[in-house]
Design a protein around this motif. Structure first.
Motif, mmCIF file in Angstrom:
data_model
loop_
_atom_site.group_PDB
_atom_site.id
_atom_site.type_symbol
_atom_site.label_atom_id
_atom_site.label_comp_id
_atom_site.label_asym_id
_atom_site.label_seq_id
_atom_site.Cartn_x
_atom_site.Cartn_y
_atom_site.Cartn_z
ATOM 1 N N MET A 177 80.138 47.519 29.317
ATOM 2 C CA MET A 177 80.593 48.049 30.609
ATOM 3 C C MET A 177 79.639 49.131 31.114
ATOM 4 S SD MET A 177 83.201 46.372 31.622
ATOM 5 C CE MET A 177 83.821 47.411 32.942
ATOM 6 N N PRO A 178 79.694 49.448 32.408
ATOM 7 C CA PRO A 178 78.807 50.465 32.977
ATOM 8 C C PRO A 178 79.083 51.855 32.392
ATOM 9 C CG PRO A 178 79.829 49.109 34.677
ATOM 10 C CD PRO A 178 80.537 48.806 33.411
ATOM 11 N N SER A 179 78.151 52.782 32.636
ATOM 12 C CA SER A 179 78.353 54.167 32.208
ATOM 13 C C SER A 179 79.535 54.766 32.962
ATOM 14 C CB SER A 179 77.097 54.988 32.468
ATOM 15 O OG SER A 179 76.820 55.047 33.854
ATOM 16 N N GLN A 180 80.126 55.804 32.387
ATOM 17 C CA GLN A 180 81.363 56.358 32.930
ATOM 18 C C GLN A 180 81.208 56.900 34.342
ATOM 19 O OE1 GLN A 180 84.175 55.910 31.200
ATOM 20 N NE2 GLN A 180 85.278 56.630 33.008
ATOM 21 N N ASN A 181 80.011 57.288 34.730
ATOM 22 C CA ASN A 181 79.790 57.831 36.070
ATOM 23 C C ASN A 181 79.057 56.842 36.977
ATOM 24 O OD1 ASN A 181 77.320 57.904 34.843
ATOM 25 N ND2 ASN A 181 76.840 60.021 35.398
ATOM 26 N N ALA A 182 79.195 55.548 36.688
ATOM 27 C CA ALA A 182 78.424 54.523 37.404
ATOM 28 C C ALA A 182 78.696 54.503 38.895
ATOM 29 C CB ALA A 182 78.714 53.148 36.809
ATOM 30 N N LEU A 183 79.902 54.905 39.312
ATOM 31 C CA LEU A 183 80.258 54.837 40.734
ATOM 32 C C LEU A 183 80.440 56.227 41.353
ATOM 33 C CD1 LEU A 183 82.838 51.888 40.658
ATOM 34 C CD2 LEU A 183 80.346 51.804 40.900
ATOM 35 N N THR A 184 79.975 57.245 40.684
ATOM 36 C CA THR A 184 80.132 58.608 41.183
ATOM 37 C C THR A 184 79.533 58.761 42.582
ATOM 38 O OG1 THR A 184 80.138 59.547 38.967
ATOM 39 C CG2 THR A 184 79.553 61.031 40.755
ATOM 40 N N ASP A 185 80.309 59.385 43.467
ATOM 41 C CA ASP A 185 79.916 59.676 44.850
ATOM 42 C C ASP A 185 79.824 58.433 45.733
ATOM 43 O OD1 ASP A 185 79.794 62.398 44.337
ATOM 44 O OD2 ASP A 185 77.688 62.299 43.731
ATOM 45 N N ARG A 186 80.239 57.287 45.233
ATOM 46 C CA ARG A 186 80.299 56.091 46.074
ATOM 47 C C ARG A 186 81.727 55.933 46.579
ATOM 48 N NH1 ARG A 186 77.659 51.353 42.698
ATOM 49 N NH2 ARG A 186 77.889 50.217 44.686
ATOM 50 N N THR A 187 81.848 55.437 47.785
ATOM 51 C CA THR A 187 83.175 55.336 48.418
ATOM 52 C C THR A 187 83.539 53.872 48.633
ATOM 53 O OG1 THR A 187 82.943 57.473 49.509
ATOM 54 C CG2 THR A 187 84.533 55.921 50.461
ATOM 55 N N LEU A 188 84.746 53.537 48.205
ATOM 56 C CA LEU A 188 85.264 52.173 48.257
ATOM 57 C C LEU A 188 86.450 52.110 49.200
ATOM 58 C CD1 LEU A 188 85.963 49.873 45.207
ATOM 59 C CD2 LEU A 188 87.810 50.392 46.795
ATOM 60 N N VAL A 189 86.435 51.142 50.110
ATOM 61 C CA VAL A 189 87.583 50.853 50.973
ATOM 62 C C VAL A 189 88.126 49.497 50.565
ATOM 63 C CG1 VAL A 189 88.366 50.413 53.331
ATOM 64 C CG2 VAL A 189 86.681 52.197 52.896
ATOM 65 N N ILE A 190 89.427 49.425 50.335
ATOM 66 C CA ILE A 190 90.034 48.190 49.862
ATOM 67 C C ILE A 190 91.297 47.880 50.645
ATOM 68 C CG2 ILE A 190 91.263 49.419 48.024
ATOM 69 C CD1 ILE A 190 90.983 46.855 46.313
ATOM 70 N N SER A 191 91.482 46.610 50.978
ATOM 71 C CA SER A 191 92.708 46.182 51.656
ATOM 72 C C SER A 191 93.723 45.705 50.620
ATOM 73 C CB SER A 191 92.404 45.050 52.646
ATOM 74 O OG SER A 191 91.887 43.910 51.972
ATOM 75 N N GLY A 192 94.993 45.937 50.903
ATOM 76 C CA GLY A 192 96.044 45.489 50.006
ATOM 77 C C GLY A 192 95.988 46.133 48.641
ATOM 78 N N GLY A 193 95.750 47.440 48.606
ATOM 79 C CA GLY A 193 95.535 48.112 47.327
ATOM 80 C C GLY A 193 96.738 48.819 46.740
ATOM 81 N N SER A 194 97.946 48.495 47.190
ATOM 82 C CA SER A 194 99.106 49.248 46.719
ATOM 83 C C SER A 194 99.684 48.737 45.407
ATOM 84 C CB SER A 194 100.202 49.263 47.791
ATOM 85 O OG SER A 194 100.540 47.947 48.181
ATOM 86 N N ARG A 195 99.244 47.544 44.957
ATOM 87 C CA ARG A 195 99.763 46.999 43.698
ATOM 88 C C ARG A 195 98.836 45.873 43.221
ATOM 89 N NH1 ARG A 195 102.795 45.377 47.860
ATOM 90 N NH2 ARG A 195 104.179 47.143 47.546
ATOM 91 N N GLY A 196 99.123 45.349 42.053
ATOM 92 C CA GLY A 196 98.427 44.164 41.554
ATOM 93 C C GLY A 196 96.937 44.327 41.378
ATOM 94 N N ILE A 197 96.204 43.269 41.717
ATOM 95 C CA ILE A 197 94.753 43.265 41.534
ATOM 96 C C ILE A 197 94.088 44.366 42.346
ATOM 97 C CG2 ILE A 197 92.645 41.939 42.000
ATOM 98 C CD1 ILE A 197 94.274 39.396 41.311
ATOM 99 N N GLY A 198 94.533 44.565 43.574
ATOM 100 C CA GLY A 198 93.929 45.589 44.420
ATOM 101 C C GLY A 198 94.041 46.973 43.826
ATOM 102 N N LEU A 199 95.222 47.322 43.355
ATOM 103 C CA LEU A 199 95.423 48.642 42.746
ATOM 104 C C LEU A 199 94.602 48.769 41.466
ATOM 105 C CD1 LEU A 199 96.727 51.387 42.536
ATOM 106 C CD2 LEU A 199 98.768 50.301 41.554
ATOM 107 N N ALA A 200 94.524 47.692 40.676
ATOM 108 C CA ALA A 200 93.741 47.743 39.443
ATOM 109 C C ALA A 200 92.267 47.998 39.743
ATOM 110 C CB ALA A 200 93.913 46.447 38.662
ATOM 111 N N ILE A 201 91.731 47.324 40.767
ATOM 112 C CA ILE A 201 90.334 47.545 41.138
ATOM 113 C C ILE A 201 90.127 48.967 41.641
ATOM 114 C CG2 ILE A 201 88.544 46.911 42.813
ATOM 115 C CD1 ILE A 201 89.537 44.016 42.610
ATOM 116 N N ALA A 202 91.031 49.435 42.485
ATOM 117 C CA ALA A 202 90.918 50.795 43.018
ATOM 118 C C ALA A 202 90.969 51.827 41.900
ATOM 119 C CB ALA A 202 92.032 51.044 44.027
#
Length: 275
Positions: free
Chosen positions: A1-26
């Motif tokens: 897996m990537p290093s623990q800070n692999a996504l530091t300072d990057r911003t993600l916008v996700i639709s349908g993120g309140s549960r399930g796969i979306g929430l897990a990704i977020a």
């Protein structure tokens, strides 16, 4: 897996993120340092669905991540643009756009109400287009921009074409748009990929099926999709684009060969659109 800070300072916008796969990704993205903006309709508790976009944000923040909730409908252009505006206002831009929101109805052509047909096309294909379009000006400014759509490979096996044509059309629409984005924005260095689970995933959509209880026992956890997504986000956008990834393949290629940690038993149920 990537290093623990692999996504530091990057911003993600996700639709349908309140549960399930979306929430897990977020949640996974936030654990790796990303700022997260969740766009979802569930602002108030739903009688048949667990959690809201607000409880999702609270959970991410409790785990030490940064997240903001936007209550809105991905079918509406103004809501998609508002989610992106919130990301820019709070975090300065958008680096990752995840098209996760999706509607499913598996009735036959004769039995599918037109209202359900419209809902699937509008959330799945239109929503993917609108959120991506809203994010594009900011993705162009990112050093490692990714579009990820939770959609299947375009399998032209007559079985899948005939099993539930309206749903198949809506999901393949998401896939084709994303592959189109990969070609359209290749010169801009914006990656666009699809990600699909090898097996059923233990979500509310599966639980609500007629044989939901038995399907849940042979479904993997949403975290397998989340871990695969983080792996994709961590790759250079100029070298990882135009793919229809399968979650298990992504993880195996990254060196994770024991997928039993994600559940599903000895013979997990193969997902739709996979032969």
């Amino acid at each position: 897996m990537p290093s623990q800070n692999a996504l530091t300072d990057r911003t993600l916008v996700i639709s349908g993120g309140s549960r399930g796969i979306g929430l897990a990704i977020a949640t996974a993205a936030a654990k790796y340092g990303a700022n997260v903006v969740l766009l979802a309709k569930t602002g108030e508790p739903h009688p048949r669905l667990q959690g809201t976009v607000h409880t999702a944000v609270e959970g991410i923040q409790a785990a030490g991540g940064k997240a903001v909730a936007v209550v809105g409908d991905v079918r509406k252009e103004e809501d998609a643009r508002r989610a992106v505006a919130v990301a820019v206002e709070n975090f300065g831009g958008v680096d990752i756009c995840v098209n996760n929101a999706s509607a499913i109805a598996l009735e036959s052509t004769e039995n599918l109400p037109a209202k359900k047909y419209d809902l699937m096309q509008e959330i799945n294909s239109r929503g993917t287009f609108l959120l991506t379009q809203a994010a594009l000006p900011h993705l162009r400014e990112s050093e490692n921009a990714h579009i990820l759509t939770i959609a299947p490979p375009v399998n032209m096996n007559p079985y899948w074409l005939g099993a539930h044509p309206a749903y198949t059309l809506s999901k393949y629409g998401m896939s084709l748009l994303t592959l189109g984005f990969a070609a359209e924005f290749a010169d801009a260095g914006i990656a666009a990929n699809c990600l699909w689970p090898q097996t059923y995933i233990a979500t509310a959509a599966v639980a609500n099926m007629a044989d939901g209880d038995s399907l849940l026992s042979s479904s993997r956890s949403p975290e397998i999709m989340a871990d695969a997504a983080v792996e994709i986000f961590s790759q250079p956008s100029t070298k990882t684009t135009g793919n229809c990834f399968i979650d298990a393949d992504v993880l195996i290629e990254s060196g994770i060969t024991d997928l039993s940690v994600y559940g599903g038993g000895d013979n997990p149920q193969l997902d739709l659109f996979l032969d």
